[in-house]
Design an enzyme around this catalytic site. Structure first.
Site, PDB file in Angstrom:
ATOM      1  N   LYS A  69       4.732  -2.155  30.876  1.00 31.02           N
ATOM      2  CA  LYS A  69       5.478  -3.344  31.300  1.00 31.02           C
ATOM      3  C   LYS A  69       4.764  -3.989  32.493  1.00 31.02           C
ATOM      4  O   LYS A  69       4.658  -3.393  33.558  1.00 31.02           O
ATOM      5  CB  LYS A  69       6.912  -2.953  31.678  1.00 31.02           C
ATOM      6  CG  LYS A  69       7.677  -2.321  30.515  1.00 31.02           C
ATOM      7  CD  LYS A  69       9.084  -1.937  30.880  1.00 31.02           C
ATOM      8  CE  LYS A  69       9.129  -0.827  31.907  1.00 31.02           C
ATOM      9  NZ  LYS A  69      10.493  -0.257  32.072  1.00 31.02           N
ATOM     10  N   THR A 114      17.603  -9.076  38.847  1.00 33.21           N
ATOM     11  CA  THR A 114      16.927  -8.385  37.743  1.00 33.21           C
ATOM     12  C   THR A 114      17.247  -6.892  37.714  1.00 33.21           C
ATOM     13  O   THR A 114      16.515  -6.116  37.106  1.00 33.21           O
ATOM     14  CB  THR A 114      15.405  -8.575  37.868  1.00 33.21           C
ATOM     15  OG1 THR A 114      14.984  -8.107  39.166  1.00 33.21           O
ATOM     16  CG2 THR A 114      15.011 -10.027  37.704  1.00 33.21           C
ATOM     17  N   GLY A 161      18.388  -3.520  36.527  1.00 34.44           N
ATOM     18  CA  GLY A 161      18.686  -2.965  35.215  1.00 34.44           C
ATOM     19  C   GLY A 161      17.752  -3.405  34.110  1.00 34.44           C
ATOM     20  O   GLY A 161      17.987  -3.066  32.940  1.00 34.44           O
ATOM     21  N   THR A 162      16.661  -4.097  34.433  1.00 33.86           N
ATOM     22  CA  THR A 162      15.778  -4.596  33.373  1.00 33.86           C
ATOM     23  C   THR A 162      15.146  -3.464  32.568  1.00 33.86           C
ATOM     24  O   THR A 162      15.076  -3.528  31.340  1.00 33.86           O
ATOM     25  CB  THR A 162      14.662  -5.489  33.954  1.00 33.86           C
ATOM     26  OG1 THR A 162      14.042  -4.817  35.058  1.00 33.86           O
ATOM     27  CG2 THR A 162      15.216  -6.811  34.430  1.00 33.86           C
ATOM     28  N   GLY A 163      14.664  -2.427  33.250  1.00 28.94           N
ATOM     29  CA  GLY A 163      14.001  -1.340  32.541  1.00 28.94           C
ATOM     30  C   GLY A 163      14.941  -0.586  31.627  1.00 28.94           C
ATOM     31  O   GLY A 163      14.605  -0.270  30.477  1.00 28.94           O
ATOM     32  N   CYS A 164      16.131  -0.285  32.130  1.00 30.77           N
ATOM     33  CA  CYS A 164      17.139   0.406  31.314  1.00 30.77           C
ATOM     34  C   CYS A 164      17.518  -0.439  30.107  1.00 30.77           C
ATOM     35  O   CYS A 164      17.640   0.060  28.980  1.00 30.77           O
ATOM     36  CB  CYS A 164      18.391   0.681  32.141  1.00 30.77           C
ATOM     37  SG  CYS A 164      18.111   1.555  33.687  1.00 30.77           S
TER      38      CYS A 164
END
Length: 265
Positions: free
Chosen positions: A175, A206, A208-211
């Protein structure tokens, strides 16, 4: 009426609701699968950061997993915060014995820079967890933690992907959201390459984007999508969620997991 596909998230709880188990389950609901959870840790967390974290005993994590998988079954598993080497190794063993694709988000630090994985657990992630992953989804900080490879430009993404693939996952999604310019990610299995680009939205909310991205990929895999198709659909979903992110509290707000409900997209 038949049941929707089932997805199991194995991750920590975010009391502020922006990331972790809470973000995973919201994403799964939005994408039409039935989300289930194994809680590995409890955090005291809000828009300003993580004020405390308490991991659960390995026996409690194993019991939750077996309870769900042995009765309900799963079409995909997603991992997030695992906190310690003991938990990483237990979860890796459980996933290795489950006939379902696994999306591993090797969470190391929070959006605010708070440590969510013990340094002593990094070797277990490399040698136990990544080898059972269908897709690993590290961000650039996590790539550096796990492999020592620093990514300063888009041209470094291939080198980062090769370093993570050497640990054993079938696919890796590097990412590149922390790089300047468009949000570009590289998905590869070492032979195929898929470059995913999206415009960068001027939105600081932003959390929580990875989860959210990892859960969206798992949701697609549970529906029977190929890895490239599941990742592309997840990228589209999380891009919309970032664009719709909103202020909450005094710090970094969450992405909007329900943005499609409000826009009709």
């Amino acid at each position: 009426m038949s049941a929707p596909p089932t997805v199991l998230t194995v991750a920590g709880s975010d009391s502020g609701g922006g990331a972790g188990i809470q973000a995973d389950l919201k994403t799964m609901l939005a994408l039409g699968v039935h989300g289930m959870s194994v809680i590995t840790a409890v955090t005291a967390q809000n828009s300003l950061g993580v004020q405390g974290a308490w991991e659960l005993p390995v026996d409690a994590v194993r019991a939750q997993y077996r309870s769900v998988v042995d009765d309900i079954g799963v079409q995909a598993v997603k991992t997030g915060m695992l906190a310690s080497a003991e938990l990483v190794e237990a979860v890796a063993e459980l996933i290795g014995g489950t006939d379902a694709p696994a999306v591993v988000d090797p969470v190391g630090i929070s959006k605010h820079g708070d440590a969510l994985l013990a340094a002593s657990a990094l070797d277990s992630v490399r040698t136990k967890l990544l080898p059972v992953a269908t897709v690993a989804t590290p961000n650039l900080d996590e790539v550096a933690q796990l492999t020592g490879v620093r990514v300063d430009s888009e041209g470094d993404l291939r080198r980062a992907a090769a370093a993570v693939l050497s640990c054993g996952p079938k696919w890796v999604l590097i990412k590149g959201g922390h790089l300047p310019g468009d949000a570009v990610d590289l998905l590869t299995d070492g032979s195929e390459e898929h470059w995913l680009r999206a415009p960068r939205h001027d939105n600081r909310h932003t959390h929580g984007t990875g989860c959210t991205l990892a859960s969206a990929i798992a949701s697609g895999l549970a529906k029977g999508q190929s890895v490239p198709d599941a990742v592309a659909a997840a990228k589209e979903y999380v891009t919309g969620a970032i664009a719709a992110g909103f202020a909450l509290g005094g710090g970094i707000g969450p992405v909007d997991h329900g943005w499609r409900f409000r826009t009709g997209a």
